[in-house]
Motif scaffolding. Structure first.
Motif, PDB file in Angstrom:
ATOM      1  N   MET A  41       0.831  -1.208   0.000  1.00 41.54           N
ATOM      2  CA  MET A  41       0.000   0.000   0.000  1.00 41.54           C
ATOM      3  C   MET A  41       0.863   1.255   0.000  1.00 41.54           C
ATOM      4  O   MET A  41       0.565   2.242  -0.680  1.00 41.54           O
ATOM      5  CB  MET A  41      -0.938  -0.004   1.219  1.00 41.54           C
ATOM      6  CG  MET A  41      -1.782   1.263   1.364  1.00 41.54           C
ATOM      7  SD  MET A  41      -2.796   1.614  -0.093  1.00 41.54           S
ATOM      8  CE  MET A  41      -4.037   0.295   0.079  1.00 41.54           C
ATOM      9  N   ARG A  42       1.957   1.219   0.766  1.00 39.21           N
ATOM     10  CA  ARG A  42       2.846   2.385   0.836  1.00 39.21           C
ATOM     11  C   ARG A  42       3.440   2.692  -0.542  1.00 39.21           C
ATOM     12  O   ARG A  42       3.505   3.848  -0.956  1.00 39.21           O
ATOM     13  CB  ARG A  42       3.959   2.105   1.847  1.00 39.21           C
ATOM     14  CG  ARG A  42       4.761   3.332   2.231  1.00 39.21           C
ATOM     15  CD  ARG A  42       5.758   3.003   3.337  1.00 39.21           C
ATOM     16  NE  ARG A  42       6.251   4.210   3.964  1.00 39.21           N
ATOM     17  CZ  ARG A  42       7.185   4.990   3.434  1.00 39.21           C
ATOM     18  NH1 ARG A  42       7.731   4.676   2.272  1.00 39.21           N
ATOM     19  NH2 ARG A  42       7.568   6.092   4.060  1.00 39.21           N
ATOM     20  N   GLU A  43       3.862   1.654  -1.231  1.00 39.01           N
ATOM     21  CA  GLU A  43       4.430   1.827  -2.563  1.00 39.01           C
ATOM     22  C   GLU A  43       3.379   2.327  -3.548  1.00 39.01           C
ATOM     23  O   GLU A  43       3.674   3.130  -4.443  1.00 39.01           O
ATOM     24  CB  GLU A  43       5.035   0.508  -3.049  1.00 39.01           C
ATOM     25  CG  GLU A  43       6.271   0.094  -2.267  1.00 39.01           C
ATOM     26  CD  GLU A  43       6.757  -1.294  -2.647  1.00 39.01           C
ATOM     27  OE1 GLU A  43       6.082  -1.948  -3.467  1.00 39.01           O
ATOM     28  OE2 GLU A  43       7.801  -1.714  -2.123  1.00 39.01           O
TER      29      GLU A  43
ATOM     30  N   LEU B 243       2.903   6.039  -2.868  1.00 38.19           N
ATOM     31  CA  LEU B 243       4.059   6.786  -3.359  1.00 38.19           C
ATOM     32  C   LEU B 243       4.054   6.862  -4.879  1.00 38.19           C
ATOM     33  O   LEU B 243       4.312   7.924  -5.461  1.00 38.19           O
ATOM     34  CB  LEU B 243       5.351   6.127  -2.864  1.00 38.19           C
ATOM     35  CG  LEU B 243       6.656   6.820  -3.266  1.00 38.19           C
ATOM     36  CD1 LEU B 243       6.701   8.237  -2.698  1.00 38.19           C
ATOM     37  CD2 LEU B 243       7.858   6.016  -2.772  1.00 38.19           C
ATOM     38  N   GLY B 244       3.748   5.748  -5.535  1.00 37.70           N
ATOM     39  CA  GLY B 244       3.698   5.730  -6.997  1.00 37.70           C
ATOM     40  C   GLY B 244       2.639   6.667  -7.542  1.00 37.70           C
ATOM     41  O   GLY B 244       2.859   7.375  -8.536  1.00 37.70           O
ATOM     42  N   THR B 245       1.473   6.680  -6.884  1.00 38.31           N
ATOM     43  CA  THR B 245       0.389   7.568  -7.304  1.00 38.31           C
ATOM     44  C   THR B 245       0.788   9.029  -7.120  1.00 38.31           C
ATOM     45  O   THR B 245       0.581   9.871  -8.009  1.00 38.31           O
ATOM     46  CB  THR B 245      -0.888   7.274  -6.497  1.00 38.31           C
ATOM     47  OG1 THR B 245      -1.306   5.935  -6.742  1.00 38.31           O
ATOM     48  CG2 THR B 245      -2.014   8.226  -6.884  1.00 38.31           C
ATOM     49  N   ALA B 246       1.353   9.340  -5.969  1.00 35.37           N
ATOM     50  CA  ALA B 246       1.772  10.718  -5.685  1.00 35.37           C
ATOM     51  C   ALA B 246       2.809  11.190  -6.696  1.00 35.37           C
ATOM     52  O   ALA B 246       2.716  12.305  -7.229  1.00 35.37           O
ATOM     53  CB  ALA B 246       2.325  10.814  -4.270  1.00 35.37           C
TER      54      ALA B 246
ATOM     55  N   ILE C 278       6.776  14.168  -0.956  1.00 35.27           N
ATOM     56  CA  ILE C 278       7.596  14.879  -1.941  1.00 35.27           C
ATOM     57  C   ILE C 278       9.053  14.432  -1.827  1.00 35.27           C
ATOM     58  O   ILE C 278       9.712  14.131  -2.829  1.00 35.27           O
ATOM     59  CB  ILE C 278       7.480  16.401  -1.753  1.00 35.27           C
ATOM     60  CG1 ILE C 278       6.060  16.865  -2.097  1.00 35.27           C
ATOM     61  CG2 ILE C 278       8.504  17.138  -2.612  1.00 35.27           C
ATOM     62  CD1 ILE C 278       5.788  18.315  -1.749  1.00 35.27           C
ATOM     63  N   ASP C 279       9.553  14.375  -0.592  1.00 35.04           N
ATOM     64  CA  ASP C 279      10.953  13.980  -0.369  1.00 35.04           C
ATOM     65  C   ASP C 279      11.231  12.573  -0.894  1.00 35.04           C
ATOM     66  O   ASP C 279      12.189  12.343  -1.634  1.00 35.04           O
ATOM     67  CB  ASP C 279      11.298  14.043   1.121  1.00 35.04           C
ATOM     68  CG  ASP C 279      11.408  15.469   1.631  1.00 35.04           C
ATOM     69  OD1 ASP C 279      11.606  16.375   0.801  1.00 35.04           O
ATOM     70  OD2 ASP C 279      11.299  15.675   2.856  1.00 35.04           O
ATOM     71  N   GLU C 280      10.377  11.633  -0.492  1.00 38.60           N
ATOM     72  CA  GLU C 280      10.616  10.240  -0.875  1.00 38.60           C
ATOM     73  C   GLU C 280      10.367  10.029  -2.367  1.00 38.60           C
ATOM     74  O   GLU C 280      11.081   9.269  -3.022  1.00 38.60           O
ATOM     75  CB  GLU C 280       9.731   9.305  -0.050  1.00 38.60           C
ATOM     76  CG  GLU C 280      10.150   7.861  -0.169  1.00 38.60           C
ATOM     77  CD  GLU C 280       9.583   6.972   0.924  1.00 38.60           C
ATOM     78  OE1 GLU C 280       9.444   5.762   0.682  1.00 38.60           O
ATOM     79  OE2 GLU C 280       9.281   7.493   2.023  1.00 38.60           O
TER      80      GLU C 280
END
Length: 204
Positions: A3-5, A8-11, A50-52
């Protein structure tokens, strides 16, 4: 972790499309089909995303450049492939994203500056050294000077003041400046290869 990935991918996809300022945590949650609360369970705030996201993007670029070193037959092929990759990135990434990160997220921008210095510049220098070893580039090039000149070329190609989008196509600009650069540093042997990879006619 999955879910975290996904978040992050969507963002990162939304940042690349719309820039970072106008994308909210709610927008990201809605695009993922999850609640905003779920997003906050994985990322403390938008700045963390944003950072990651930016770090992942830079890591992906570096991974490609490193892979290119070992999967190409010579330094000229490597440089031409990198040029095509950079052109593709320019087409799929809204320049607003980098502009907004530089303006509104200076700490994140430091990682971009570091990537330019330790990633891109170092990669260009290695390519020059490889080309000299292979006899494709002229010997005794001052690699620090020439590498910086190439980096400035690449940055200028992205500058809308120098090459406004309504007058110049990115791939044409990149092909022209890359051909000019390679032919300027290549030996006769290198010229023949450059003509093949860049599809330059012999009488040009």
């Amino acid at each position: 972790m999955e879910m975290r990935e996904r978040i992050l991918g969507t963002a990162l996809r939304m940042f690349k499309t719309y820039g970072v300022k106008g994308v909210t945590m709610f927008d990201i949650a809605r695009d993922c089909g999850i609640s905003k609360k779920t997003v906050y369970e994985h990322f403390v705030d938008k700045q963390a995303l944003i950072d990651e996201g930016m770090q992942q993007l830079l890591n992906n670029h570096m991974a490609y450049f490193n892979e290119c070193i070992v999967t190409t037959d010579n330094a000229i092929e490597e440089m031409v492939r990198n040029m095509k990759y950079v052109t593709h990135i320019a087409k799929t990434q809204n320049p607003v994203m980098l502009y907004e990160i530089q303006k509104y997220h200076p700490d994140t921008w430091k990682s971009v500056e570091s990537f330019k210095a330790e990633g891109i510049l170092c990669n260009i220098r290695k390519n020059l050294e490889r080309g000299m070893t292979e006899g494709l580039y002229r010997q005794h090039l001052h690699t620090d000077i020439v590498a910086r000149m190439r980096q400035l070329q690449l940055e200028a190609a992205f500058d809308p003041i120098q090459y406004p989008a309504d007058k110049f196509e990115m791939h044409t600009v990149m092909e022209q400046v890359t051909a000019h650069f390679i032919l300027g540093i290549a030996t006769l042997k290198g010229h023949k290869l450059a003509n093949q990879y860049l599809q330059i006619k012999e009488d040009e």
